[in-house]
Design a protein around this motif. Structure first.
Motif, short mmCIF file in Angstrom:
data_model
loop_
_atom_site.label_atom_id
_atom_site.label_comp_id
_atom_site.label_asym_id
_atom_site.label_seq_id
_atom_site.Cartn_x
_atom_site.Cartn_y
_atom_site.Cartn_z
N ASN A 82 0.81 -1.22 0.00
CA ASN A 82 0.00 0.00 0.00
C ASN A 82 0.84 1.27 0.00
OD1 ASN A 82 0.87 -0.77 2.46
ND2 ASN A 82 -0.97 -0.23 3.58
N LYS A 121 3.03 8.04 -3.77
CA LYS A 121 3.60 6.72 -3.51
C LYS A 121 4.79 6.50 -4.42
CE LYS A 121 -0.78 4.64 -2.24
NZ LYS A 121 -1.81 3.68 -2.60
N SER A 130 -3.04 -5.48 -3.11
CA SER A 130 -2.78 -4.09 -2.74
C SER A 130 -4.08 -3.38 -2.39
CB SER A 130 -2.02 -3.39 -3.86
OG SER A 130 -2.80 -2.44 -4.50
N ARG A 168 -4.81 -4.33 1.14
CA ARG A 168 -3.91 -3.72 2.11
C ARG A 168 -4.12 -2.22 2.24
NH1 ARG A 168 -0.57 -5.06 5.31
NH2 ARG A 168 0.44 -3.05 5.29
N GLU A 169 -4.94 -1.65 1.35
CA GLU A 169 -5.15 -0.21 1.34
C GLU A 169 -5.71 0.24 2.70
OE1 GLU A 169 -4.06 1.34 -1.29
OE2 GLU A 169 -4.46 3.27 -0.37
N SER A 186 -5.99 -6.89 7.14
CA SER A 186 -6.53 -7.14 5.80
C SER A 186 -7.11 -8.55 5.75
CB SER A 186 -5.44 -6.98 4.76
OG SER A 186 -4.35 -7.79 5.05
#
Lengths: 380, 457
Positions: A23, A82, B298, B301-302, B356
């Motif tokens: 992330n 990011k 991803s 996991r945000e 998560s």
């Protein structure tokens, strides 16, 4: 103590790892390169990881100018919260200008940086700016990069109307003697309309669409110089060593058409005679009838042989167009010199003559023998 | 020996001393003796026939065991192991009057079986030996009894087959057992730890509560040790594969069990590897994942505030706490705990955005995989390596997994279970048999690394 020191060596002597949380990084799927005066305009398409119920676009495009690609990419981090991560890049889109200026000028850093995988597709955009293409949202594939990649891959696998070139293949062909890589082309329909809004995917017929063109770009010294048209592209794919599939349709009587799926295996033989090289392509083509609208019964061997002859004629026509193009072109897209070189001949710019030998066999006529029209006629 | 000395020294309330007359005393411990036996067969004849010398006693009391006592050490040992001791004119003699202080033979609870016998060892030493005797009625079965423990004076017995078991190994174990110097033996695992002092993480003895497994192991040429007051019987030596097999394998169709065994091996690998592999792939080697999977991960996991390693460690810790509390919790609270565990910790932590969903899946896969092994020692040692893998993969990614698997493989191959290799590669047939279970009619040889007498028939 010895063991501990040895264990420490294990950890200290490595350098191939790179910590990063998922992330905390932006997954780059495509990079587009345009030319603005003497600088490159590099646009980076990044995935927005969002949960299913969240609204909004699932990609973001950042742009940055720079003298080199790497400079622009690094300065993109000024705009992105990011860290950019290029391990999953799917495509590199070059505008026509950049490609004509020299493809090889822009891909050095992609090969050099270990973070970026070198298996992405190289694509030339026929109309407009690469920047605009990256912005387009697509339906049916959430990720636009996958959309383009799959379109090209499927088209090249099942129809032979294009050929998908990956970076590593491009570079290896570029570096070889006597062969030049080809590059697929795409275009944007309705170029003037903006495809970057969600409206583009909230409809069943998107206004801005990306589609593959039945053309191939030819290169010479890493520069785009010419194109193969549709027929030549089919011919090119047939002459490639290996297995291919294509769809062909032709007239089986005065008004009606027959459509076949052809799959071929290509081999070649080389002979040297009187300071001339003869490259003989042997194509074994097997066909399946998919659509048939003529009256004659397909179970009749004579009719089949007649169709096979017609197919052979059509394919020979394609092949001849491709071969003629090769004779007249500066780009060595067929790699004839390379073929000869590989066979351990000492090639010294002698004349090369290409011959083809096509064998067509229709193996499968589908589930019915006659066309529907023919069956009706027989009943009456 | 003097009765007055005895009377002066014994002050415990449960030691009962019945004075018949000035010469005759009956001494026993109420709590471990069967008082009705004492009443009917000892007190009754003594009073009825007015016994006051040894000769009359010998003629009138009927008991299977009669032991003459010449010193105080023997006296106390017999007294405290449930004998009724009669003193006539300062001469002591003991009769066996043990009471049954156990719950009888029950169903095995920790090692479940679908098709096999369901009886389990108990706390009663004699019953445990009987359960073995019941299964192997051979004269070659040797039961060597000895006592261990300065204060507890626990009976232990070593059981093996005279014609199968390796003699040197028996001698070695016997010597070791005799050398044990300890005051109190609480359970059989005391013995196993005292026998094998190499600090191994993987278990080298199997403690089982199933008599069928114990007898099966005896017939393979292993030694079992029964410890008084312990329902777990020790089997030694055991190898890596013994902790992965179950006895139930042998009671079912061999072809189907081969698949089960393969699944068990996969589970073994999964239980160690899954969390560390996930961690390595998502934090170090993202390029190995397909794009769609990477985007999926991803997405999940945000917004998670912890790094993946902390997240995995946290979830693993919660799972271990849940598991431990589940074994200790009284039966009545079971449902409330499963609600807390599944709903509050699982669902709520995901919707709160702390953990998560994929991490919950990963930790659960690894947890479920460990449940395939009935041996708790094995599960705990797998847990140790799981943590090592997790730790190293969080530092150097896939490379860490390679290092830790090297450590695991080297450790396993280097390990000795008593005198034998923990993983035996010498005989390929044996290795093959550990994975593929052959038909019963092909069972004509024993494992060659345990015994020289390999012929079964």
């Amino acid at each position: 103590m010895k063991k501990i020191i040895l264990l420490l060596f294990i950890f200290l002597f490595t350098g191939c790892f790179n910590y990063g949380e998922l992330n905390k990084m932006a997954i780059v799927t495509s990079i587009g390169i345009d030319k603005v005066k003497d600088k490159y305009l590099v646009s980076v398409q990044v995935i927005n990881a969002k949960k299913d119920n969240e609204k909004g676009s699932n990609i973001t495009v950042y742009t940055q100018k720079g003298h080199t690609i790497f400079e622009a990419l690094r300065e993109t981090t000024l705009k992105s919260p990011k860290k950019l991560y290029g391990g999953h890049m799917e495509k590199l889109v070059l505008s026509k200008e950049v490609a004509e200026d020299g493809i090889i000028n822009v891909i050095d850093s992609f090969e050099r940086i270990s973070d970026i995988k070198n298996e992405f597709n190289i694509i030339i955009l026929e109309n407009g700016k690469a920047y605009n293409l990256l912005k387009i949202l697509t339906t049916s594939e959430n990720i636009p990069a996958e959309y383009v990649k799959h379109t090209i891959d499927i088209a090249s696998k099942y129809t032979s109307l294009t050929y998908s070139t990956k970076l590593d293949e491009f570079l290896s062909l570029y570096l070889k003697k006597g062969i030049d890589p080809v590059i697929p082309l795409i275009k944007v329909n309705n170029y003037n309309k903006d495809g970057s809004t969600l409206e583009n995917i909230n409809t069943s017929s998107p206004i801005s669409k990306i589609s593959t063109i039945e053309k191939l770009g030819l290169t010479k010294n890493g520069k785009l110089i010419d194109y193969l048209n549709k027929n030549e592209t089919i011919g090119y794919n047939f002459l490639k060593k290996g297995k291919n599939k294509t769809i062909i349709s032709l007239k089986c009587d005065n008004n009606n058409y027959i459509s076949l799926t052809l799959s071929n295996k290509t081999k070649y033989k080389i002979k040297k005679d009187n300071n001339k090289y003869f490259v003989k392509y042997i194509l074994n083509i097997s066909g399946t009838v998919n659509e048939y609208n003529c009256d004659k019964d397909l179970n009749n061997k004579k009719n089949l042989r007649r169709i096979e002859k017609k197919v052979k004629k059509k394919i020979d026509n394609y092949l001849n167009q491709t071969i003629n193009k090769q004779y007249n072109s500066n780009s060595k897209f067929l790699g004839l010199e390379n073929i000869i070189y590989l066979q351990n001949y000492k090639y010294n710019n002698e004349k090369i003559i290409v011959k083809t030998n096509t064998n067509v066999l229709i193996k499968d006529i589908g589930q019915t023998n006659k066309s529907l029209k023919g069956a009706k006629k027989d009943e009456e | 020996m003097n009765i007055n000395y005895v009377l002066k020294n014994i002050k415990n309330p449960d030691v009962k001393i019945r004075k018949i007359n000035n010469l005759v005393y009956i001494i026993f411990i109420e709590s471990i003796c069967n008082t009705s036996v004492i009443n009917d067969f000892i007190v009754k004849p003594i009073i009825k026939y007015k016994i006051n010398n040894m000769k009359d006693l010998n003629n009138n009391i009927y008991n299977s065991q009669k032991i003459k006592i010449y010193d105080y050490k023997k006296f106390y040992k017999l007294l405290y192991s449930g004998f009724c001791i009669i003193c006539i004119n300062n001469k002591f003699i003991g009769f066996e009057t043990k009471g049954t202080l156990d719950s009888g033979i029950l169903v095995s609870t920790n090692e479940k079986s679908i098709k096999g016998p369901k009886d389990a060892f108990t706390e009663n030493y004699q019953i445990n030996i009987g359960l073995i005797r019941k299964r192997i009625r051979s004269n070659n079965l040797v039961i060597k009894e000895m006592t261990v423990g300065k204060d507890s004076i626990t009976n232990i017995s070593m059981i093996y087959m005279k014609n199968i078991c390796n003699k040197n190994f028996v001698k070695k174990i016997e010597k070791k057992l005799n050398l044990i110097n300890i005051d109190y033996v609480a359970n059989s695992n005391y013995i196993s730890e005292l026998l094998d002092k190499n600090n191994n993480i993987f278990p080298t003895t199997l403690s089982t509560e199933r008599p069928d497994l114990a007898s099966f192991s005896i017939m393979k040429g292993k030694i079992i040790i029964i410890v008084e007051n312990s329902p777990q019987v020790l089997v030694l030596p055991t190898f890596f594969i013994d902790h992965i097999k179950t006895q139930d394998d042998y009671y079912q169709n061999s072809k189907n069990i081969t698949i089960t065994r393969i699944i068990r091996f996969i589970a073994l690998i999964l239980s160690i590897l899954v969390p560390s592999l996930y961690l390595a792939l998502t934090t170090f080697n993202q390029e190995t994942l397909p794009l769609s999977l990477l985007i999926n991960f991803s997405m999940q996991r945000e917004g998670i505030p912890f790094p993946s390693f902390i997240e995995a460690l946290l979830l693993w810790l919660i799972f271990e706490i849940l598991k431990e509390s589940d074994t200790r919790i009284p039966y009545v609270f079971g449902t409330s705990m499963s609600i807390v565990g599944a709903l509050v910790l699982g669902d709520a932590s995901v919707s709160a955005g702390l953990i998560s969903p994929i991490m919950i899946i990963i930790i659960s896969i690894s947890a479920i995989s460990t449940f395939l092994f009935s041996d708790n020692d094995m599960v705990n040692s797998l847990r140790f390596y799981k943590l090592l893998f997790l730790l190293l993969s969080s530092i150097v990614g896939i490379y860490g997994i390679f290092i830790s698997s090297l450590i695991l493989i080297i450790k396993l191959c280097n390990m000795k279970s008593y005198d034998y290799d923990y993983i035996n590669f010498e005989n390929k047939k044996d290795l093959f048999d550990s994975l593929i279970l052959s038909k019963k009619y092909k069972f004509n040889k024993r494992e060659s690394y345990l015994t020289k007498n390999i012929k079964r028939r």
